[in-house]
Write an enzyme that holds these catalytic residues in place. Structure first.
Site, mmCIF file in Angstrom:
data_model
loop_
_atom_site.group_PDB
_atom_site.id
_atom_site.type_symbol
_atom_site.label_atom_id
_atom_site.label_comp_id
_atom_site.label_asym_id
_atom_site.label_seq_id
_atom_site.Cartn_x
_atom_site.Cartn_y
_atom_site.Cartn_z
ATOM 1 N N LYS A 29 -1.314 -0.854 -4.207
ATOM 2 C CA LYS A 29 -2.491 -0.037 -3.873
ATOM 3 C C LYS A 29 -2.032 1.402 -3.700
ATOM 4 O O LYS A 29 -1.037 1.660 -3.024
ATOM 5 C CB LYS A 29 -3.123 -0.589 -2.595
ATOM 6 N N GLU A 85 -11.375 1.037 -3.240
ATOM 7 C CA GLU A 85 -11.649 0.751 -1.827
ATOM 8 C C GLU A 85 -12.212 1.976 -1.104
ATOM 9 O O GLU A 85 -11.663 3.075 -1.196
ATOM 10 C CB GLU A 85 -10.329 0.303 -1.177
ATOM 11 N N LYS A 119 -2.992 5.186 -2.357
ATOM 12 C CA LYS A 119 -3.891 6.002 -1.543
ATOM 13 C C LYS A 119 -4.263 7.234 -2.356
ATOM 14 O O LYS A 119 -3.388 7.833 -3.003
ATOM 15 C CB LYS A 119 -3.181 6.411 -0.248
ATOM 16 N N ASP A 167 -14.057 -1.304 3.216
ATOM 17 C CA ASP A 167 -13.132 -1.506 4.340
ATOM 18 C C ASP A 167 -13.836 -0.957 5.584
ATOM 19 O O ASP A 167 -14.544 -1.708 6.300
ATOM 20 C CB ASP A 167 -11.804 -0.772 4.023
ATOM 21 N N LYS A 221 -10.316 -7.082 7.813
ATOM 22 C CA LYS A 221 -9.274 -6.825 8.818
ATOM 23 C C LYS A 221 -9.807 -7.396 10.114
ATOM 24 O O LYS A 221 -10.893 -6.999 10.558
ATOM 25 C CB LYS A 221 -9.045 -5.319 8.993
ATOM 26 N N GLY A 278 -4.498 -4.291 5.990
ATOM 27 C CA GLY A 278 -3.410 -4.097 6.955
ATOM 28 C C GLY A 278 -3.600 -2.814 7.733
ATOM 29 O O GLY A 278 -4.293 -1.899 7.289
ATOM 30 N N ASP A 327 -7.368 3.327 -2.799
ATOM 31 C CA ASP A 327 -8.072 3.391 -1.513
ATOM 32 C C ASP A 327 -8.265 4.851 -1.125
ATOM 33 O O ASP A 327 -7.292 5.593 -0.966
ATOM 34 C CB ASP A 327 -7.248 2.661 -0.433
ATOM 35 N N SER A 333 0.858 -1.183 0.000
ATOM 36 C CA SER A 333 0.000 0.000 0.000
ATOM 37 C C SER A 333 0.896 1.236 0.000
ATOM 38 O O SER A 333 1.697 1.419 0.915
ATOM 39 C CB SER A 333 -0.894 -0.025 1.240
HETATM 40 O O1 SMG Z 1 -0.497 -2.405 6.766
HETATM 41 O O2 SMG Z 1 0.339 -2.215 4.770
HETATM 42 C C1 SMG Z 1 -0.397 -1.838 5.679
HETATM 43 C C2 SMG Z 1 -1.231 -0.605 5.442
HETATM 44 C C3 SMG Z 1 -2.347 -0.872 4.519
HETATM 45 O O3 SMG Z 1 -3.306 1.040 3.479
HETATM 46 C C4 SMG Z 1 -3.316 0.290 4.431
HETATM 47 N N1 SMG Z 1 -4.162 0.442 5.450
HETATM 48 O O4 SMG Z 1 -7.366 1.907 4.908
HETATM 49 O O5 SMG Z 1 -6.586 0.062 4.280
HETATM 50 C C5 SMG Z 1 -6.439 1.109 4.872
HETATM 51 C C6 SMG Z 1 -5.140 1.497 5.529
HETATM 52 C C7 SMG Z 1 -5.349 1.842 6.950
HETATM 53 C C8 SMG Z 1 -4.100 2.174 7.643
HETATM 54 S S1 SMG Z 1 -4.306 3.383 8.795
HETATM 55 C C9 SMG Z 1 -3.004 3.185 9.831
HETATM 56 MG MG MG Z 2 -8.570 0.805 3.429
#
Ligand code: SMG
Ligand code: MG
Length: 372
Positions: free
Chosen positions: A161, A213, A163, A238, A262, A290, A188, A135
């Protein structure tokens, strides 16, 4: 088994690189680690709440309060059968899924150690290596985004992925797609948009994305279903999915075609498996999300992602992607086929270093069984 002693620790760990999402940028990751002692065994769990309520309303502070005041005393009260009983004992308490998941994870670890079974085996996992991706946070500009993606591809990640947030979306995704036409790519938004922004997602509909996402607000299944009806690309939820019931209702109203599972967000591994089972029965692909976990939470995510329905690559990257120093051994490494090997030892299958733990600890509390 009788849980005799519970230790809570608030940790703060420096990330290798700051991680920027639509809700903010973090250079350090806080979390809460749970350590249980029962009948000579030690079980570890990680609560994925952060320092501030950006991803979820929960923080390490609220999780601490919930666990110390309400959840842990219920667990110390008489012997428990196993993880399902954690859920049952906390049934009359509302909310705080990340907090309860951390406690439940530690009980899974204990049960695995007591029975010499890996968490993956206990959950019904079917594979020894799970497909993973990375990500990528929002970067300073498009050029650095493309070069960051290139460096992860060079490291062996076969799924990326991105952001996104308003103003930092279509152009950037297009630039990455132009550079890497064959890459398995997804985005995402962490709920940063509203249905009035549907044109942004329609513009991405031709970019061959695996999924989009959480584009809209976490409490809005209806607008997600309206958006999904306008797109060929699957919407993946999510933040909106906090339970099995949410998952069922989201699928029933067509709010998504994929679910990110998750264990923390749904209140624990028991509920995560239930969401997985529902999706498998309905032919809906799932993948493991994650939360920038330490080695404790990542071990649990790998075990979960070994279940048959996890057919899309997870946000479970190598330890190196997150932390220079972690609290658990072994460090997770990326295999040449963009997979990570699922731990096979009893329970979580990791060794937590109490010395490393100590260096990251901001606060610690011990709670004991009143009778012993
Ligand atoms: O753990 O590689 C990882 C991060 C993956 O992008 C990621 N997580 O919305 O999916 C999500 C975000 C939330 C992380 S907030 C700390
Ligand atoms: Mg997410």
């Amino acid at each position: 088994m009788r849980i005799e002693r519970v230790e809570l620790r608030h940790l703060r760990m420096r990330l290798r690189t700051p991680f920027e999402t639509s809700f903010g940028c973090e250079a350090e990751r806080d979390c809460l680690v749970v350590r249980l002692e029962a009948e000579g065994l030690v079980g570890w769990g990680e609560c994925a709440a952060d320092r501030w309520p950006g991803y979820s309303y929960e923080t390490v502070g609220t999780a601490w309060h919930f666990l110390e005041e309400f959840a842990v005393p219920r667990l110390l009260h008489g012997p428990i059968e196993g993880p399902a009983e954690v859920r049952a004992r906390l049934h009359h308490l509302k909310g705080h899924p990340l907090a309860r998941a951390g406690l439940e994870m530690a009980v899974w670890d204990l049960v695995g150690k007591a029975s010499s079974k890996s968490l993956a085996a206990l959950l019904g996992g079917t594979r020894q290596r799970v497909a993973v991706g990375v990500s990528v946070g929002i970067q300073p500009d498009v050029r650095s985004l493309v070069s960051t993606v290139a460096s992860y591809i060079d490291q062996g990640y076969a799924r990326v992925k991105l952001k996104i947030k308003p103003g930092r979306d279509v152009e950037e995704v297009r630039a990455v797609r132009r550079e890497f036409p064959e890459l398995r790519l997804q985005v995402d938004a962490n709920s940063a948009y509203s249905l009035e922004d549907a044109a942004v997602f329609e513009a991405m509909d031709d970019l061959g994305l695996l999924l989009i996402e959480q584009p809209l607000a976490e409490d809005d299944l209806i607008d997600h279903s309206r958006l999904q009806a306008r797109l060929r690309t699957p919407v993946c939820l999510d933040e909106s999915i906090l339970s099995l019931r949410h998952a069922r209702q989201a699928l029933d109203v067509g709010a998504c075609r994929v679910i990110n599972i998750k264990p923390g967000r749904v209140g624990g591994l028991c509920e995560a498996v239930a969401v997985h089972d529902l999706c498998l029965a309905r032919g809906v692909p799932v993948w493991c999300g994650g939360m920038l976990e330490t080695g404790i939470g990542r071990a649990a995510n790998l075990a979960l992602a070994s279940l048959a329905g996890f057919t899309l690559p997870g946000d479970i990257s190598a330890t190196d992607r997150y932390y220079a120093e972690d609290i658990a051994e072994p460090r997770f490494v990326l295999n040449a086929d963009s997979t990570i090997t699922v731990p096979q030892g009893p329970g979580l299958g990791i060794e937590v270093s109490e010395a490393a733990l100590e260096t990251f600890t901001l606060r610690r509390a011990v709670l004991c069984d009143a009778g012993g």
